[in-house]
Design an enzyme around this catalytic site. Sequence first.
Site, PDB file in Angstrom:
ATOM      1  CB  CYS A 209      -0.963  -0.006   1.183  1.00 50.00           C
ATOM      2  SG  CYS A 209      -0.150  -0.078   2.780  1.00 50.00           S
TER       3      CYS A 209
ATOM      4  CG  HIS B 242      -9.089  10.725  -0.219  1.00 52.23           C
ATOM      5  ND1 HIS B 242      -9.409   9.785  -1.156  1.00 52.23           N
ATOM      6  CD2 HIS B 242      -9.301  11.926  -0.808  1.00 52.23           C
ATOM      7  CE1 HIS B 242      -9.805  10.395  -2.257  1.00 52.23           C
ATOM      8  NE2 HIS B 242      -9.741  11.688  -2.076  1.00 52.23           N
TER       9      HIS B 242
ATOM     10  CG  ASN C 154     -10.929  15.237  -2.686  1.00 46.66           C
ATOM     11  OD1 ASN C 154     -10.303  14.331  -3.212  1.00 46.66           O
ATOM     12  ND2 ASN C 154     -12.151  15.081  -2.201  1.00 46.66           N
TER      13      ASN C 154
END
EC number: 3.4.22.53
Length: 700
Positions: free
Chosen positions: A105, A262, A286
Amino acid sequence: MAGIAMKLAKDREAAEGLGSHERAIKYLNQDYETLRNECLEAGALFQDPSFPALPSSLGFKELGPYSSKTRGIEWKRPTEICADPQFIIGGATRTDICQGALGDCWLLAAIASLTLNEEILARVVPLDQSFQENYAGIFHFQFWQYGEWVEVVVDDRLPTKDGELLFVHSAEGSEFWSALLEKAYAKINGCYEALSGGATTEGFEDFTGGIAEWYELRKPPPNLFKIIQKALEKGSLLGCSIDITSAADSEAVTYQKLVKGHAYSVTGAEEVESSGSLQKLIRIRNPWGQVEWTGKWNDNCPSWNTVDPEVRANLTERQEDGEFWMSFSDFLRHYSRLEICNLTPDTLTCDSYKKWKLTKMDGNWRRGSTAGGCRNYPNTFWMNPQYLIKLEEEDEDDEDGERGCTFLVGLIQKHRRRQRKMGEDMHTIGFGIYEVPEELTGQTNIHLSKNFFLTTRARERSDTFINLREVLNRFKLPPGEYVLVPSTFEPHKNGDFCIRVFSEKKADYQTVDDEIEANIEEIEANEEDIGDGFRRLFAQLAGEDAEISAFELQTILRRVLAKREDIKSDGFSIETCKIMVDMLDEDGSGKLGLKEFYILWTKIQKYQKIYREIDVDRSGTMNSYEMRKALEEAGFKLPCQLHQVIVARFADDELIIDFDNFVRCLVRLEILFKIFKQLDPENTGTIQLDLISWLSFSVL
């Protein structure tokens, strides 16, 4: 010797520009264009022999050949997985990057951040690749590896289970750039399993060539806002995220519309006057959604009415969707981690950025000579490689009220992931920075001694010794000279490393090492000056021909050494005896006459004295770490690289150098220095040899 030749060749290639992004090194000498054209001409799809569709490419333990996780795996090309495979559709997005059955990850987070910058993405992932035009089952990618850009070629056979990709995949299942990028990265690191576990900053660096630092926002440094502003001025990539505590937290939205787990990017940092006081504001992006912060300083917040209209218009002019402002205090409160990837000057194409000054130095630790361990091992710590840092110019502005020179130091250990297959892993590494005493300033030819480190504290050091690929810290020191000492935590650990220093202002960096020097004592002897006792001894030893051969010398010296209890020795090897004869055989007879034997006998007595004095523990032998001091006593000063060669050549598995090898080393050095001096009468430091001469000297 082959390793030294390879290093010299590599240094020459680097000086000619090989390893830059424009002239990336072909990994395993595989050229993408050549291989693709060969496949197209043959009407065949590429099959990579260097990273085959076999269990060995998957892993060695959890993903090893007999693991339950690898049962039933089939390698398939995208054309066999879906009807209309695409390399990349409409640009790279986070939905292209879904984690599979591999614990990488950290790498996927770095890939996700890479998608925020199209220019940098295109350097790593050439976008002119497809499954349609000129498709030959071959793809290529570029990675930064320890100061060099490397082009890696892969075929497009990917591991699948039950018809699904086993590792990274796109959400739609028809886009394959991320899966092929992961495969190329697995190849350069040895296998897929080698990618399990790591830090996002490692991926950041391999995709950009930058130097990455990170901050836990629960414990920020007092000058973090200024650090962010300066990073943005220098074109750095900044990412932030909110930690998740469970899988259910992933992509969970907070009540103020922030998404956990995120990857956000930081795109601005400004101070504005609001209601008579200065407010620190951070602009966040974002990139993959319309979900925006609803707290203070959001787009519709009344707080903007307290700001000068012109300033407000400037700051709130919408660049793109998903971008919003928030107060710096809210940023610290809501986000968990900030990562800054400081880019190298060659990565930044825009001239408006204030670019870092970059220096890179390569080195290695070698067991027995330059792998001294940390300060806990004072007898060997000083043997580690040493690097001089000259800080000359202070920063233009003092971000924390303190004048000084800001610089980042990153110590990276090389190729350790690749060695996991062999049971190796990351070393525990760190470094110390020492202020150079006034009496040594301006000198780079003195390797700092054991006594220096016994009496001098480090001015700065890495925050910790840790078993990550890189240890990195930011420092601010007054102008002056400093020595940086990188080390493994324990001694005797072999490893290669590179050190990168990013500085705000120009600074000078170079290796601190002893200059090559040979003060060989010339023993003057005339036959008439040799005493009667020695003459009788020589006549007795030499026999009728009045000369001593190498074989006779071996017998003589074995008898002499057998009587000594303070030096453990089985005598001299015939090889050592031959080179001792070669050193003094002026008439080319292959034997020693009276005068020559007298000189050799005097030298051997001197060698015995040095060996005995250096052997402080009275073991009768010499440790390889004591060899440096012994060579100095014999008149030789040599840099670290040569000490590594000497230990590799003359020490045994337990790092012991016996008397035979000690003498052989000294004699060979003396011969080589004398040959060089004869061929370089003007002391230019350079000689030219034809092949026959080179081979003649090399077989000494």
